[in-house]
Design a protein around this motif. Structure first.
Motif, PDB file in Angstrom:
ATOM      1  N   UNK A   1       9.894  -6.314  -1.226  1.00 49.07           N
ATOM      2  CA  UNK A   1       8.988  -6.249  -0.076  1.00 49.07           C
ATOM      3  C   UNK A   1       7.585  -5.796  -0.462  1.00 49.07           C
ATOM      4  N   UNK A   2       7.401  -5.389  -1.719  1.00 55.42           N
ATOM      5  CA  UNK A   2       6.073  -4.985  -2.173  1.00 55.42           C
ATOM      6  C   UNK A   2       5.895  -3.491  -2.344  1.00 55.42           C
ATOM      7  N   UNK A   3       6.888  -2.693  -1.940  1.00 59.77           N
ATOM      8  CA  UNK A   3       6.803  -1.235  -2.077  1.00 59.77           C
ATOM      9  C   UNK A   3       6.754  -0.873  -3.565  1.00 59.77           C
ATOM     10  N   UNK A   4       5.925   0.121  -3.914  1.00 60.12           N
ATOM     11  CA  UNK A   4       5.827   0.530  -5.318  1.00 60.12           C
ATOM     12  C   UNK A   4       6.411   1.933  -5.522  1.00 60.12           C
ATOM     13  N   UNK A   5       6.698   2.255  -6.786  1.00 63.24           N
ATOM     14  CA  UNK A   5       7.360   3.521  -7.122  1.00 63.24           C
ATOM     15  C   UNK A   5       6.627   4.265  -8.233  1.00 63.24           C
ATOM     16  N   UNK A   6       6.468   5.567  -8.007  1.00 66.80           N
ATOM     17  CA  UNK A   6       5.863   6.427  -9.012  1.00 66.80           C
ATOM     18  C   UNK A   6       6.855   7.523  -9.372  1.00 66.80           C
TER      19      UNK A   6
ATOM     20  N   UNK B   1       0.825  -1.214   0.000  1.00 69.28           N
ATOM     21  CA  UNK B   1       0.000   0.000   0.000  1.00 69.28           C
ATOM     22  C   UNK B   1       0.857   1.260   0.000  1.00 69.28           C
ATOM     23  N   UNK B   2       2.162   1.099   0.183  1.00 72.65           N
ATOM     24  CA  UNK B   2       3.056   2.263   0.249  1.00 72.65           C
ATOM     25  C   UNK B   2       3.677   2.539  -1.110  1.00 72.65           C
ATOM     26  N   UNK B   3       3.492   3.758  -1.578  1.00 72.40           N
ATOM     27  CA  UNK B   3       4.058   4.161  -2.868  1.00 72.40           C
ATOM     28  C   UNK B   3       5.071   5.274  -2.604  1.00 72.40           C
ATOM     29  N   UNK B   4       6.256   5.139  -3.176  1.00 74.20           N
ATOM     30  CA  UNK B   4       7.268   6.175  -3.020  1.00 74.20           C
ATOM     31  C   UNK B   4       7.352   6.986  -4.310  1.00 74.20           C
ATOM     32  N   UNK B   5       7.194   8.301  -4.189  1.00 76.60           N
ATOM     33  CA  UNK B   5       7.287   9.184  -5.356  1.00 76.60           C
ATOM     34  C   UNK B   5       8.703   9.725  -5.475  1.00 76.60           C
TER      35      UNK B   5
END
Ligand code: C2E
Ligand code: MG
Ligand code: MG
Ligand code: MG
Length: 276
Positions: A173-178, A146-150
């Motif tokens: 770990x599942x972290x996403x990136x925008x 659920x955590x997205x790093x911009x």
């Protein structure tokens, strides 16, 4: 050399420069005090999916200043960056966002929402950046997915290999990136393909006058097409009007963020929106 000395002398005695240096130091001290006094807060701006349902939010930093009122990042972020205070501030944002995600997980109304936070270049280059994110997730119990790093294009250019490695470690770990403010930086298309991104975020400048400016229309459209070619999602920021949203929908844009759907708001308001 005389010329250089002359320039330095002028600079040193330039009253407006001196005022700025003083102001800068004052703001820096104020930020330190503000962190100590818990004056910083997160605001949350809704992000909507293609059928305009709430899918998540972007956490945006605000400073509840005793005399200046509610201050937006434009009034302190650059000083925080220059002084390195963005590190403890960014750490606070990360931990607070994870705490919010853990709280959201408790209710079916909010459990599916994602939360995006802005990461500064100075945070990303920290050797223990990956550890910081993982331990914030771990301590809060938040779901990494659920955590997205911009990130922004310019900060990726510092050390591309190092950035890619850190992104991969966090994605495990599942972290996403925008990629924030996309279209305003210098990414070459070939190198964009190397980055393990999940999303492009169309800069608001390309959204703002979608209806009027033909070449901007092409840019927003091109970014949507590019994202599809890379097989990643795309979100538009700064969506203010129905016309802009319709144009973006027609291009195949999947997500929207902007005043049309809501300004950055306190946590309770975002949660109330999710409950509707
Ligand atoms: P950003 O990440 O590109 O965030 C989008 C900015 O556009 C926000 O400004 C938001 O309030 C504004 N915005 C959203 N929708 C609209 C719209 O429809 N129209 C217009 N005109 N503006 C809209 P804000 O909150 O002042 O933040 C400015 C920048 O400060 C952010 O740009 C981000 O780069 C930075 N920032 C904010 N919070 C943080 C943080 O926690 N850490 C770091 N490092 N930077 C942050
Ligand atoms: Mg952002
Ligand atoms: Mg942006
Ligand atoms: Mg921006």
């Amino acid at each position: 050399q005389a010329k250089a000395a002359g320039r330095n002398t002028r600079r040193f005695f330039n009253p407006s420069m001196q005022a700025r240096v003083l102001e800068h130091a004052e703001v820096a001290n104020d930020i330190r005090k503000g962190m100590h006094n818990h004056e910083f807060v997160l605001y949350f701006q809704p992000q909507m999916g293609q059928s305009r349902q709430l899918i998540g939010a972007e956490a945006l930093l605000r400073w509840n200043h005793p005399t200046r009122g509610l201050v937006a990042p434009g009034g302190f972020i650059s000083v925080a960056e220059e002084t390195g205070l963005i590190l403890p501030l960014g750490q606070w944002v990360l931990e607070s966002a994870c705490a919010v995600l853990a709280q959201w997980a408790q209710s079916p109304k909010t459990a599916e929402l994602s939360l995006a936070i802005n990461i500064s270049a100075r945070q990303l280059v920290q050797v223990d950046f990956v550890d910081q994110v993982i331990s914030a997730l771990h301590h809060s119990g938040a779901n990494a997915q659920r955590l997205k790093l911009e990130l922004t294009e310019s900060m990726l250019l510092n050390d591309v290999e190092d950035t890619i490695q850190k992104m991969h470690q966090l994605r495990v770990h599942g972290v996403t990136f925008s990629l924030d403010d996309f279209g305003t930086g210098y990414s070459s298309l070939s190198y964009l393909r190397q980055l393990p991104l999940d999303q492009l975020k169309i800069d608001q400048s390309f959204v703002q006058d979608l209806a009027e400016q033909a070449n901007h229309t092409t840019i927003a459209q091109t970014i949507v097409t590019l994202a599809k070619g890379l097989d990643i999602s795309v979100i538009a920021e700064g969506v203010e009007t129905e016309a802009q949203c319709i144009a973006l929908t027609n291009y195949g844009c999947e997500a929207y963020q902007g005043y049309l759907f809501g300004r950055p708001m306190p946590l309770e308001e975002l949660v109330a929106m999710a409950a509707q």
